[in-house]
Motif scaffolding. Sequence first.
Motif, short mmCIF file in Angstrom:
data_model
loop_
_atom_site.label_atom_id
_atom_site.label_comp_id
_atom_site.label_asym_id
_atom_site.label_seq_id
_atom_site.Cartn_x
_atom_site.Cartn_y
_atom_site.Cartn_z
N GLN A 130 5.57 34.07 -13.98
CA GLN A 130 5.27 35.43 -13.40
C GLN A 130 5.14 36.44 -14.34
O GLN A 130 5.81 36.52 -15.20
CB GLN A 130 6.25 35.87 -12.43
N ASP B 166 -5.30 42.31 -13.13
CA ASP B 166 -6.00 41.28 -12.94
C ASP B 166 -6.62 40.66 -14.27
O ASP B 166 -6.47 39.46 -14.51
CB ASP B 166 -7.07 41.65 -11.87
N ARG C 91 -3.93 30.09 -11.27
CA ARG C 91 -3.48 31.42 -10.91
C ARG C 91 -2.91 31.09 -9.54
O ARG C 91 -3.64 30.55 -8.46
CB ARG C 91 -4.26 32.36 -11.18
N GLN C 92 -1.89 31.78 -9.29
CA GLN C 92 -1.58 32.05 -7.82
C GLN C 92 -1.20 33.52 -7.29
O GLN C 92 -0.30 34.06 -8.07
CB GLN C 92 -0.23 30.90 -7.48
N GLY C 93 -1.81 33.91 -6.55
CA GLY C 93 -1.61 35.32 -6.00
C GLY C 93 -2.00 36.41 -6.97
O GLY C 93 -2.64 36.17 -7.88
N LYS C 94 -1.33 37.40 -7.00
CA LYS C 94 -1.47 38.55 -7.93
C LYS C 94 -1.00 38.48 -9.38
O LYS C 94 -1.80 38.65 -10.13
CB LYS C 94 -0.86 39.62 -7.18
N ARG D 210 1.04 35.51 -10.65
CA ARG D 210 1.86 34.23 -10.78
C ARG D 210 0.87 32.89 -11.16
O ARG D 210 -0.28 33.03 -10.99
CB ARG D 210 2.64 33.64 -9.64
#
Length: 409
Positions: A46, A57, A83-86, A88
Amino acid sequence: MRWNELGKFLIISLAIIGGFCVYISPLSNSIKQGLDLQGGTHVVLQAVDTPELKVDDDAVNRSVKIIERRVNELGLTEPVIQRQGKDRIIVELPGVKDPDKAIAMLGRTALLEFKDVSGKTVLTGKDLKDAKAQISQGNQSVVGLEFSDEGGKKFADLTARNIGKPIAIVLDGEVLTNPVVQEAITGGRAQISGSRTMEEAEHLAILLRSGSLPVKIEVMENRTVGPTLGQDSKEKSIKAFGIGVIGVFVFMILFYRLSGIVACIALLLYVMMLLLVMRYLNATLTLPGIAGIILSIGMAVDANVLIFERFKEEIRNGKTLRSAMDAGFNRAFVTIFDSNVTTLMAAVILFYLGTGPIKGFAVTLAIGVILSMFSAITVTKFLLRFLISSSFTKNPAFFGVSAPKEVNK
């Protein structure tokens, strides 16, 4: 009976069956296996805000690229970085024997700085061109640095101004070495000493080559998939695959007799071609990938069912075996083509919109669909034509037709 045609059928069929028995095991074992089959490490990273750097981003996307370079330079087999989500990043490392060392590299910022006596930073890792692990003249493990043209000028100026004074080489705030400058260094090269082993020097070189992370990264989850779990998943997948194939064979032979046997032989060739293509493409086999293979086998048989039902219908309408076969293949082709094209479209959409294992499923499904069309239409027709032309039997019952209305002799 035409022994020449029957001989061709038997030779080709036995070659396919023999090749399957001999090569299926080494071929399947030669394909790279994913995390869910061979075990490994699953890490969730994270990006976190700091007073100096805020997560956005662009920073996360650049972090993904840098982590990819670091993992790839470690020589790991088919890692998955996404990439996962904003904020992670998911990292999967199949077959990693020492996950702690790999994880220690993933989230390390790797900010390299050259500071003068006053503590002022004169050069950073951005001025580097290359970094390699080397053995020094004193038989010590060191990291050889090569600066860019601009970085070489900065380093030459730094050493010229600090003769007889120490220059601190700092990584992530920790002083790696603090050598005293003996003379101006104008070659655009330097060394970082202090590595205890060659492996440690190589890891440091990888960090420096890949560049520093734009934001701070923390390890949120570190889950190890043991080889026992991976082996158990693999064995269950192989068992499911075997049961599915045997079930298909029994169904085809029970309902279509000789035609079903021909379809089963073509199916063996299809499985070998699929594994061969996956090996050539250097693909990684995962549990969703195995699901895609099994699904494509069902679709290959589905094409044969459409063809053979047409074949039986034409025989009941009074056609000869040869003309009924040609009509069955020709009339079923459009339906088979349409159904496979729609499946290919779905596979393409899954590949572009999916991530990780979903892409693996889409790839194996797409390859399977293309090869299944070839095996169901070309290989099956090729073998069935030899069998019918041999006049081995003219009895429609041997092709699954129970009561034809009339058969032209």
